[in-house]
Scaffold this active site. Structure first.
Site, PDB file in Angstrom:
ATOM      1  N   ARG A  37      53.152  36.147  52.449  1.00  0.00           N
ATOM      2  CA  ARG A  37      53.350  36.977  51.260  1.00  0.00           C
ATOM      3  C   ARG A  37      54.043  38.287  51.594  1.00  0.00           C
ATOM      4  O   ARG A  37      54.783  38.823  50.792  1.00  0.00           O
ATOM      5  CB  ARG A  37      52.011  37.273  50.593  1.00  0.00           C
ATOM      6  CG  ARG A  37      51.350  36.056  50.010  1.00  0.00           C
ATOM      7  CD  ARG A  37      50.046  36.437  49.365  1.00  0.00           C
ATOM      8  NE  ARG A  37      49.264  35.246  49.105  1.00  0.00           N
ATOM      9  CZ  ARG A  37      48.166  35.240  48.411  1.00  0.00           C
ATOM     10  NH1 ARG A  37      47.686  36.365  47.919  1.00  0.00           N
ATOM     11  NH2 ARG A  37      47.506  34.122  48.216  1.00  0.00           N
ATOM     12  N   GLY A  88      46.448  35.916  37.440  1.00  0.00           N
ATOM     13  CA  GLY A  88      47.355  34.910  37.984  1.00  0.00           C
ATOM     14  C   GLY A  88      47.350  34.934  39.489  1.00  0.00           C
ATOM     15  O   GLY A  88      46.674  35.757  40.113  1.00  0.00           O
ATOM     16  N   GLU A 143      43.618  30.224  38.194  1.00  0.00           N
ATOM     17  CA  GLU A 143      43.543  31.642  38.550  1.00  0.00           C
ATOM     18  C   GLU A 143      42.758  32.426  37.500  1.00  0.00           C
ATOM     19  O   GLU A 143      42.008  33.334  37.842  1.00  0.00           O
ATOM     20  CB  GLU A 143      44.943  32.224  38.740  1.00  0.00           C
ATOM     21  CG  GLU A 143      45.633  31.748  40.003  1.00  0.00           C
ATOM     22  CD  GLU A 143      45.081  32.395  41.265  1.00  0.00           C
ATOM     23  OE1 GLU A 143      44.408  33.441  41.180  1.00  0.00           O
ATOM     24  OE2 GLU A 143      45.333  31.855  42.352  1.00  0.00           O
ATOM     25  N   GLU A 178      39.618  34.431  38.828  1.00  0.00           N
ATOM     26  CA  GLU A 178      39.693  35.899  38.810  1.00  0.00           C
ATOM     27  C   GLU A 178      38.726  36.553  37.846  1.00  0.00           C
ATOM     28  O   GLU A 178      38.132  37.575  38.159  1.00  0.00           O
ATOM     29  CB  GLU A 178      41.116  36.366  38.485  1.00  0.00           C
ATOM     30  CG  GLU A 178      42.067  36.227  39.637  1.00  0.00           C
ATOM     31  CD  GLU A 178      43.434  36.821  39.336  1.00  0.00           C
ATOM     32  OE1 GLU A 178      43.534  37.742  38.493  1.00  0.00           O
ATOM     33  OE2 GLU A 178      44.405  36.370  39.953  1.00  0.00           O
ATOM     34  N   GLU A 206      39.352  46.150  36.794  1.00  0.00           N
ATOM     35  CA  GLU A 206      39.080  46.601  35.421  1.00  0.00           C
ATOM     36  C   GLU A 206      39.652  45.562  34.480  1.00  0.00           C
ATOM     37  O   GLU A 206      40.691  44.956  34.763  1.00  0.00           O
ATOM     38  CB  GLU A 206      39.713  47.965  35.164  1.00  0.00           C
ATOM     39  CG  GLU A 206      39.385  48.542  33.805  1.00  0.00           C
ATOM     40  CD  GLU A 206      40.045  49.894  33.545  1.00  0.00           C
ATOM     41  OE1 GLU A 206      40.090  50.287  32.367  1.00  0.00           O
ATOM     42  OE2 GLU A 206      40.515  50.540  34.504  1.00  0.00           O
TER      43      GLU A 206
END
Length: 149
Positions: free
Chosen positions: A5, A43, A59, A63, A114
């Protein structure tokens, strides 16, 4: 499998999802770099053998713990970041989707520090990832058309 990445040898493919619930869209403040602290869509990276749609929904569950039903693909978002020497630090192509909320109340976690359900007016002063405003505009239009049907 390698994780390239940072300073990748080629663009990385990812998927995200804008979940619509009662005319609002679910946004999360990123808990990790890149763009830590900026609001974005849930995502992440596509896994081998996984479709873009499957990635977006997986995702979302991982998440924030929300389940949704996909409406469709909205648009690609390209995130390219260079370091101070001009080398490519990140290059991610994200397939942004729209979906209707099905179940689950979103929970914060390591990747989503958040969570907010936002209206179009809410996003004016919100610190967001590059390209997100255009995606949200398309999803809000879609949500209005969907509620008129």
């Amino acid at each position: 499998m390698t994780d390239d990445r940072l300073y990748p040898t080629r663009p990385i493919l990812a998927a995200s999802v804008a979940v619509i619930r009662d005319g609002r869209i679910l946004l999360t403040a990123r808990g990790k770099p890149p763009s830590e602290g900026l609001f974005s869509l849930p995502g992440g990276m596509v896994e081998t053998g996984e479709t873009l749609a499957e990635t977006a929904l997986r995702e979302l569950r991982e998440e924030v713990g929300v389940k949704a039903e996909l409406i469709g693909l909205i648009a690609p978002v390209e995130f390219i970041e260079r370091d101070e020497k001009g080398h490519i630090r990140h290059h991610v192509v994200i397939a942004a989707h729209a979906a209707r909320w099905v179940s689950g109340e979103p929970q914060t976690g390591p990747e989503a520090k958040e969570i907010r359900w936002v209206t179009e007016r809410d996003i004016a002063d919100l610190p967001m990832t590059a390209g997100l405003a255009g995606i949200l505009a398309q999803v809000f239009r879609l949500a209005r058309m969907d509620s008129d049907a």
